[in-house]
Scaffold this motif. Sequence first.
Motif, short mmCIF file in Angstrom:
data_model
loop_
_atom_site.label_atom_id
_atom_site.label_comp_id
_atom_site.label_asym_id
_atom_site.label_seq_id
_atom_site.Cartn_x
_atom_site.Cartn_y
_atom_site.Cartn_z
N MET A 1 0.83 -1.20 0.00
CA MET A 1 0.00 0.00 0.00
C MET A 1 0.87 1.26 0.00
N VAL A 2 1.91 1.27 0.85
CA VAL A 2 2.77 2.44 0.97
C VAL A 2 3.39 2.80 -0.38
N ALA A 3 3.97 1.82 -1.04
CA ALA A 3 4.63 2.09 -2.33
C ALA A 3 3.63 2.61 -3.35
N ASN A 4 2.42 2.07 -3.36
CA ASN A 4 1.41 2.56 -4.29
C ASN A 4 1.00 3.99 -3.99
N LEU A 5 0.83 4.32 -2.71
CA LEU A 5 0.41 5.67 -2.36
C LEU A 5 1.50 6.69 -2.68
N LEU A 6 2.76 6.33 -2.49
CA LEU A 6 3.83 7.27 -2.85
C LEU A 6 3.91 7.46 -4.36
N ALA A 7 3.58 6.41 -5.11
CA ALA A 7 3.64 6.50 -6.57
C ALA A 7 2.45 7.24 -7.17
N HIS A 8 1.28 7.10 -6.56
CA HIS A 8 0.06 7.61 -7.19
C HIS A 8 -0.52 8.85 -6.52
N THR A 9 0.11 9.32 -5.42
CA THR A 9 -0.38 10.54 -4.77
C THR A 9 0.81 11.38 -4.32
N ASP A 10 0.51 12.61 -3.92
CA ASP A 10 1.50 13.49 -3.29
C ASP A 10 1.01 13.86 -1.88
N LEU A 11 0.33 12.93 -1.25
CA LEU A 11 -0.24 13.17 0.07
C LEU A 11 0.80 13.10 1.18
N PHE A 12 1.89 12.36 0.96
CA PHE A 12 2.80 12.03 2.05
C PHE A 12 4.21 12.54 1.76
N ALA A 13 4.89 12.93 2.84
CA ALA A 13 6.27 13.41 2.72
C ALA A 13 7.25 12.26 2.60
N THR A 14 6.89 11.09 3.12
CA THR A 14 7.78 9.94 3.09
C THR A 14 6.97 8.69 3.41
N GLY A 15 7.63 7.52 3.28
CA GLY A 15 6.96 6.26 3.56
C GLY A 15 7.90 5.25 4.19
N ILE A 16 7.32 4.34 4.99
CA ILE A 16 8.05 3.22 5.59
C ILE A 16 7.35 1.95 5.16
N ALA A 17 8.07 1.08 4.45
CA ALA A 17 7.48 -0.15 3.91
C ALA A 17 8.29 -1.35 4.41
N ARG A 18 7.65 -2.21 5.21
CA ARG A 18 8.34 -3.35 5.81
C ARG A 18 7.81 -4.67 5.25
N SER A 19 8.73 -5.51 4.79
CA SER A 19 8.41 -6.89 4.38
C SER A 19 7.31 -6.94 3.33
N GLY A 20 7.42 -6.13 2.32
CA GLY A 20 6.36 -6.05 1.33
C GLY A 20 6.68 -6.77 0.03
N ALA A 21 5.67 -6.81 -0.85
CA ALA A 21 5.79 -7.31 -2.23
C ALA A 21 5.34 -6.18 -3.14
N TYR A 22 6.10 -5.91 -4.19
CA TYR A 22 5.85 -4.73 -4.99
C TYR A 22 5.70 -5.02 -6.48
N ASN A 23 6.02 -6.22 -6.88
CA ASN A 23 5.90 -6.62 -8.28
C ASN A 23 4.98 -7.84 -8.34
N ARG A 24 3.75 -7.64 -8.76
CA ARG A 24 2.76 -8.72 -8.72
C ARG A 24 3.01 -9.79 -9.78
N SER A 25 3.86 -9.53 -10.74
CA SER A 25 4.19 -10.60 -11.69
C SER A 25 5.06 -11.66 -11.01
N LEU A 26 5.61 -11.35 -9.83
CA LEU A 26 6.38 -12.33 -9.06
C LEU A 26 5.50 -13.12 -8.11
N THR A 27 4.21 -12.79 -8.07
CA THR A 27 3.22 -13.60 -7.34
C THR A 27 2.11 -13.95 -8.33
N PRO A 28 2.43 -14.69 -9.39
CA PRO A 28 1.52 -14.82 -10.53
C PRO A 28 0.29 -15.68 -10.30
#
Length: 841
Positions: free
Chosen positions: A702-729
């Motif tokens: 969620m964090v990575a998506n919100l930083l990519a698609h909005t300018d709502l936040f000054a920064t983000g902390i993303a722990r133990s995530g998955a960011y490329n859904r082609s790697l969870t096909p």
Amino acid sequence: MKLCPPIPALIISSLLSFPLSLANLALAGEQVAGYQIPSSPLAALVEQAKQNKVLLSPDGFWLLSLSPQGAPTVKQLAQPMMRLGGTEIDSHGHLPGKLPTLYDELSLRRASDMQRQSIPGLSALMPVMAPKFSPDGKTLALISLATDQPRLQLIELASGKVQEQDLRLNFSLGVNYRWLPDSSALLLPLVVGEHGQAPSSQSAIPGMPAIKESQPNQVAKRTHRNLLKNPADHQAFAQQVLSQLALLSTEGELRPLGSPVFLLDADASPDGRFILVEQLTEPFSNRVPYRGFAKRFEVMSLTSGDALYRVRVPGSDAERDDADMPGPAPRLFHWQGEANLVWVEGHRSEAKRSKTQETDAPANDAAVHESSDAQKAEASFRDTLYTLSPPFTVSAKVLGQTQWPISAINWRDDGKALISQIRRSKQLIKVSLLSPATANTATAWQDWYQISSKDKYQDPGTLVRDPVTHLVATRNGAMYHYGDGHSDDGMRPFLATSKAGEARSLLWQSAPSAFERVVALESLSPLQLLVSQETPLQPPRLYRVWPESGKREPLIPLAKRQPALEGIQKEHIQFSRADGQPLSGTLYLPANYRHGDGPLPVLIWAYPREYKNAEVAAQVDFNPLSYPRLSPLSAPAMVAAGFAVFDRVSMPIIGVGKNKPNDTFLAQLVANAEAAVKVLTDRGIAEPGRIAVGGHSYGAFMVANLLAHTDLFATGIARSGAYNRSLTPFGFQNERRNYWEAQALYQQMSPFNVADKINEPLLLIHGEADANSGTYPMQSSRLFDAVSTLGGQARLVTLPFEGHSYRARESQLHVLWEQEAWLRSHLSPKETTAAAAAQPL
């Protein structure tokens, strides 16, 4: 002397430097090798004692209080592990890589007067795990880890005498051992082989080829880590988990039962005459973790050790990962009555069914396959419940059939059963009361409830069971159950009775001025409870309560006071997103903050969840009366460093009817975040440019998506995530479509594909041994590479020996240090009156 491998330094990649004015917190240069310690208020959270656990003996005579051990050290996590079969095993100790809760202090009291019972030499056994009272309440069994091998200890409660059993226990696949119903002995798994030589976790032949081969029409499976790869892996895994089932009497007599097997579990029939043995069978699969390997269920005579009945269950590598349509293989084997074997099978033809039987008397489907008309009717049923009685040589009988997959069976003390059915795709759960046919009556079904599987408000909670038979307790057909009592006003736990088809009758409820929970039922008549009570200023304490008279008696404390946390302000905020969908979250403010001081630096923490019901998605999860406890890795921990934290913020992704939630994932995610930011800024708590967003696992996604698609936040902390859904096909979360069925969706939802738009600083944290399906460490390293190469600002911290969550004391301290330094650097307070309030407590 056992040598430990050297502990590698943290792997830290960074494309930024912190201001030198924050030298006590910030990084000196681009890389730091070694673990760091955060400010004192945060470090204290890692060292704080956990709440005690309380167990009541089956006869109600003894009360056992257990103090959980603190976080392990990274040195302990660094012990060599066998990573095979989709799991981790301490091959030297024959223990699972992730142990059950360890306790470093134990106290035994008479329940009647709380008088302590002395147990000489008890401290030398610590730490211990898996304590189990004998059914008669006279003996306590527990596993001591005081040495490098697990040791079974038997404590005679009346005398306090401890007897250590010198046995080589094999708990490689789980700490499973059981008492016989008559309390005369325990069923134990033992290491096979005189010396118990631990196999290597590496392939026996260096450079051996790892070969995979698929078959036509092979079903899709989700990706997993640490699977078996070659014959050497198979051999090592088999050698490690091979166990000898044995019976140990309380007098110390040991008797092997049957031959060594790849043992998963063993359970005695209620009358003590038979043992139900669950075991893995070869060949093992390279496609699924060991829980999905082929199995054999075997009924064994306790006296002779002979196998009386066997059922082979195919492995799940040939079944679709579909909770709505689980494979037809037999499952949910258990005992009922004195010695009736009960299990569930999915619908299939008689010919297909017979292939899984390894007995001269396979279960008989005659009762449901009497004619072609009956066969057509059968197709409307999903599952069939079977029973087979001793001597297990006749045909099995049908107890009943269901239209949805059966997920659980709970037998009552009146011979009836509560059957839970689930439809995961619809997020529905149905619980019905089954009255099996008798000589004079036909099978009867009566619904108890059907609700959304995510409905907290209508959840009946936990069923009360007899402490010896473990059957659901009833009185005149009514069941006892207790729950958390969620509502729009918060939580008010309760105890109630219910009959199928009737409204529940409330017997007890937590007081309006405190948070109380049922710990145990000491007596049903008259009603006598053990409850835990806490308030915002009083840590949990155990009470004895008599609901009928209103009398209550304080017993023992369950947790220590945390004075530094008692002043923390907590408020539940309800708000709405632009389309009117209700949302909520819990706001934590520093103790010294006063409204009117101005905006604070704020961390918003959330986790997206899919819903099929908008009303259920609007339900709140809040407890205004609990004593403040901050888990070191929880988001509210950062309030101890002076930040405001908006925690458990609703991030519902809703798809009603045929609409699938993820079809509008990004639009709903952004709308949720916009509403959360707006409510904080409208209240004057936050201001643009000083708001961070954080999350763990799917929350990191969620964090990575919100930083990519909005300018709502000054920064983000993303722990133990998955960011490329082609790697969870083959699916993720509740998404059941695979990549090739919904390729555009997978690409759209992947923040990796828009890494060039992540233009706010991003802190990535990941455990280097994360074996969670889909969140391999590569996910974080690839996103870091993408963001950094594209000119973004990022920092990647990889924690040695850690999995999906972070267990080591050093890791927890370092994560807090990273988060604190990151937030101070990127949410630097402006010159306002709120600056002082934003300092550590």
